[in-house]
Write an enzyme that holds these catalytic residues in place. Structure first.
Site, PDB file in Angstrom:
ATOM      1  N   LYS A 113       0.770  -1.487   0.060  1.00  0.00           N
ATOM      2  CA  LYS A 113      -0.062  -0.166  -0.192  1.00  0.00           C
ATOM      3  C   LYS A 113       0.851   1.608   0.148  1.00  0.00           C
ATOM      4  CE  LYS A 113      -4.147  -1.701   1.635  1.00  0.00           C
ATOM      5  NZ  LYS A 113      -3.805  -3.418   1.889  1.00  0.00           N
TER       6      LYS A 113
HETATM    7  C1  LIG Z   1      -4.212  -4.291   1.520  1.00  0.00           C
HETATM    8  C2  LIG Z   1      -3.329  -5.725   1.331  1.00  0.00           C
HETATM    9  C3  LIG Z   1      -4.185  -7.324   0.723  1.00  0.00           C
HETATM   10  C4  LIG Z   1      -4.965  -6.407  -0.021  1.00  0.00           C
HETATM   11  O1  LIG Z   1      -5.272  -6.052  -1.468  1.00  0.00           O
HETATM   12  P1  LIG Z   1      -6.772  -5.298  -1.694  1.00  0.00           P
HETATM   13  O2  LIG Z   1      -5.994  -4.349  -2.766  1.00  0.00           O
HETATM   14  O3  LIG Z   1      -7.674  -4.684  -0.450  1.00  0.00           O
HETATM   15  O4  LIG Z   1      -6.794  -6.025  -2.878  1.00  0.00           O
HETATM   16  C5  LIG Z   1      -3.321  -7.589   0.483  1.00  0.00           C
HETATM   17  N1  LIG Z   1      -1.671  -7.192   0.966  1.00  0.00           N
HETATM   18  C6  LIG Z   1      -1.738  -7.341   1.937  1.00  0.00           C
HETATM   19  C7  LIG Z   1      -0.556  -7.668   2.579  1.00  0.00           C
HETATM   20  C8  LIG Z   1      -2.143  -6.403   2.490  1.00  0.00           C
HETATM   21  O5  LIG Z   1      -2.000  -5.340   2.890  1.00  0.00           O
END
Ligand SMILES: *Cc1c(COP(=O)(O)O)cnc(C)c1O
Length: 471
Positions: A113
């Site tokens: 993210k």
């Molecule tokens: C947020 C997250 C996900 C999922 O991603 P999405 O965009 O919500 O599908 C998967 N793995 C990790 C480590 C995350 O932080």
């Protein structure tokens, strides 16, 4: 480029207005009127670019109301070796012959993210300054979004951040990452409930038009268009790193929850990037796995959501899914509004008559991984390759191995580093000391700041009022 809502009742808007928005006023999600497509020669030219240049080429197609020089500055400030650990920004590392990792997790909070959020922090600050406005960011997190948002927005001018997380449901490391920040504009709120409850509180505050206007509410949740945009870039980057020319096709396998990450892959594919399949990997919370295998979308209630060892995917209502369904339904916003209106009141929908299109035209596939799969995969990969992967990435590797066609080359998105999920890693491989980036050493020993509240939007609204008025 103009942006419209999936629900069809919002006047078209420019990028910098959409950037500061959460849900559209009509309850939908904002997206471009159409996705630009890339021809062969452009793709050839892009292959030679470094990460910031590539990001500029892609983002400038979408952020058409930000002057070129300013956009370049925002991008250059964001994607640095200092923040992401290498000049490549998003390296691709081979795991097995036809399975590689797209390393998305080398940013400040060790999760994918950061790639989008670091951009958003700088873009927000820029746009707010241009407009002479302030913004109150409210967000919901099951772990990684919250810390990534807080690290991207800490100390930024004209921005106040309120981040809700499910009380007691995150790892010790995740809690320490968020709750140890002492910047005055960062507020942590632990809600007695699940992630989906936090998300519902955010939605309900966003839907309170008066409150929203009074406090200039914005969001950095994965529904934010700016985040999706920043994520499109690394699908191109990954494709170029894994291929030698544009006649080759590869697939991506993405550990998914809110459908944000893979939504960006879907858009890259719509733009003409030669992606074969987009493989959605879920954990025990398998709403998306079910949809992509049956055409039936059945969001679960929060008391039907499992707490798993890949907690950032403990999501039973995929908030970005509407962007894909909009395209799947040929942009029929009335039908989208009706389907997601049903979801809002706890129902699901059945698009099984479209399943063939989902698979053949859009390239989607999906699989599921459980705790035992995750543990086995972490152990197997460690023993066979010497590399530690985090539990979410393990879900991706497991599903990639299950679904792989002969000769298919798959990039699995590495969505977090193992250091964030020590307990599960140790369960899988035994008692080892996990490698940790320097800046996270001793994090859990720092003092923490968090307010615990009931699962109640009014209580959260009162807190926001109190803090924003005091500043
Ligand atoms: C947020 C997250 C996900 C999922 O991603 P999405 O965009 O919500 O599908 C998967 N793995 C990790 C480590 C995350 O932080």
């Amino acid at each position: 480029m103009q942006y419209i809502s999936t629900r069809g009742n919002t006047a078209p808007m420019a990028f910098s207005d959409v950037l500061l928005m959460g849900l559209a006023p009509d309850g939908g999600l904002m997206l471009p009127q159409s996705y630009p497509t890339i021809d062969e020669s452009t793709l050839d030219a892009w292959r030679k670019l470094d990460y910031t240049e590539l990001a500029y080429e892609i983002m400038s197609l979408y952020a058409t109301d930000i002057p070129a020089e300013d956009l370049r500055n925002i991008i250059n400030k964001t994607y640095t070796k200092q923040a992401f650990g290498s000049d490549e920004i998003i390296p691709v590392t081979k795991l097995y012959d036809n399975i590689s990792l797209l390393e998305l997790s080398n940013g400040p909070t060790l999760a994918f993210k950061d790639v989008a959020m670091q951009f958003l922090g700088n873009a927000f600050e820029y746009v707010l300054k241009q407009k002479g406005e302030r913004l109150t960011i409210i967000g919901a997190t099951s772990g990684d979004t919250g810390s990534a948002a807080e690290y991207a927005l800490r100390g930024k001018d004209n921005i106040e951040v309120f981040m809700m997380s499910p009380n007691g449901k995150m790892s010790a490391f995740q809690r320490a990452q968020m709750y140890s920040l002492d910047d005055a504009n960062i507020h942590n709120i632990a809600v007695d409930g699940m992630f989906d409850d936090c998300q519902d509180i955010v939605k309900s505050l966003q839907e309170d038009a008066e409150f929203k206007a009074k406090y200039s509410l914005g969001t950095v949740n994965s529904i934010n268009w700016g985040r999706i945009l920043a994520q499109i870039v690394y699908y191109f980057k990954g494709y170029f790193a894994a291929t030698t020319d544009n006649s080759q096709k590869i697939s991506f396998c993405v550990p998914s929850g809110n459908f944000g990450n893979i939504c960006a892959g879907h858009i890259a594919r719509e733009m003409g990037l030669p992606i074969d399949r987009l493989i959605v990997a879920t954990n025990e919370n398998d709403v998306l796995n079910e949809f992509f295998n049956t055409g039936k979308y059945t969001p679960r209630k929060s008391n039907e959501t499992y707490v798993t060892s890949s907690p950032s995917m403990d999501i039973s209502k995929a908030s970005n899914f509407e962007r894909f369904v909009f395209l799947l339904l040929d942009k029929n916003s009335e039908q989208v509004a009706q389907l997601f209106g049903d979801v809002r009141v706890g129902k699901g929908f059945d698009l099984s008559d479209k399943l063939a299109t989902v698979t053949s035209q859009f390239g989607f596939a999906a699989g599921k991984s459980t705790h035992q799969d995750r543990i086995n995969t972490i152990k197997q990969v460690y023993e066979q390759t010497g590399r530690l992967i985090d539990p979410h990435t393990a879900d991706g590797v497991k599903v990639a191995m299950d679904l792989q066609h002969e000769g298919e080359q798959i990039l699995v998105a590495e969505t977090a580093l193992p250091a964030k999920f020590e307990d599960t890693i140790i369960e899988a491989v035994g008692d080892i000391t996990l490698p940790r980036p320097e800046h996270t050493i001793g994090l859990e020993d720092k003092p923490q700041r968090v307010v615990v509240v009931d699962n109640d939007a009014k209580a959260v609204a009162a807190l926001i009022e109190q803090y924003v008025t005091a500043r």
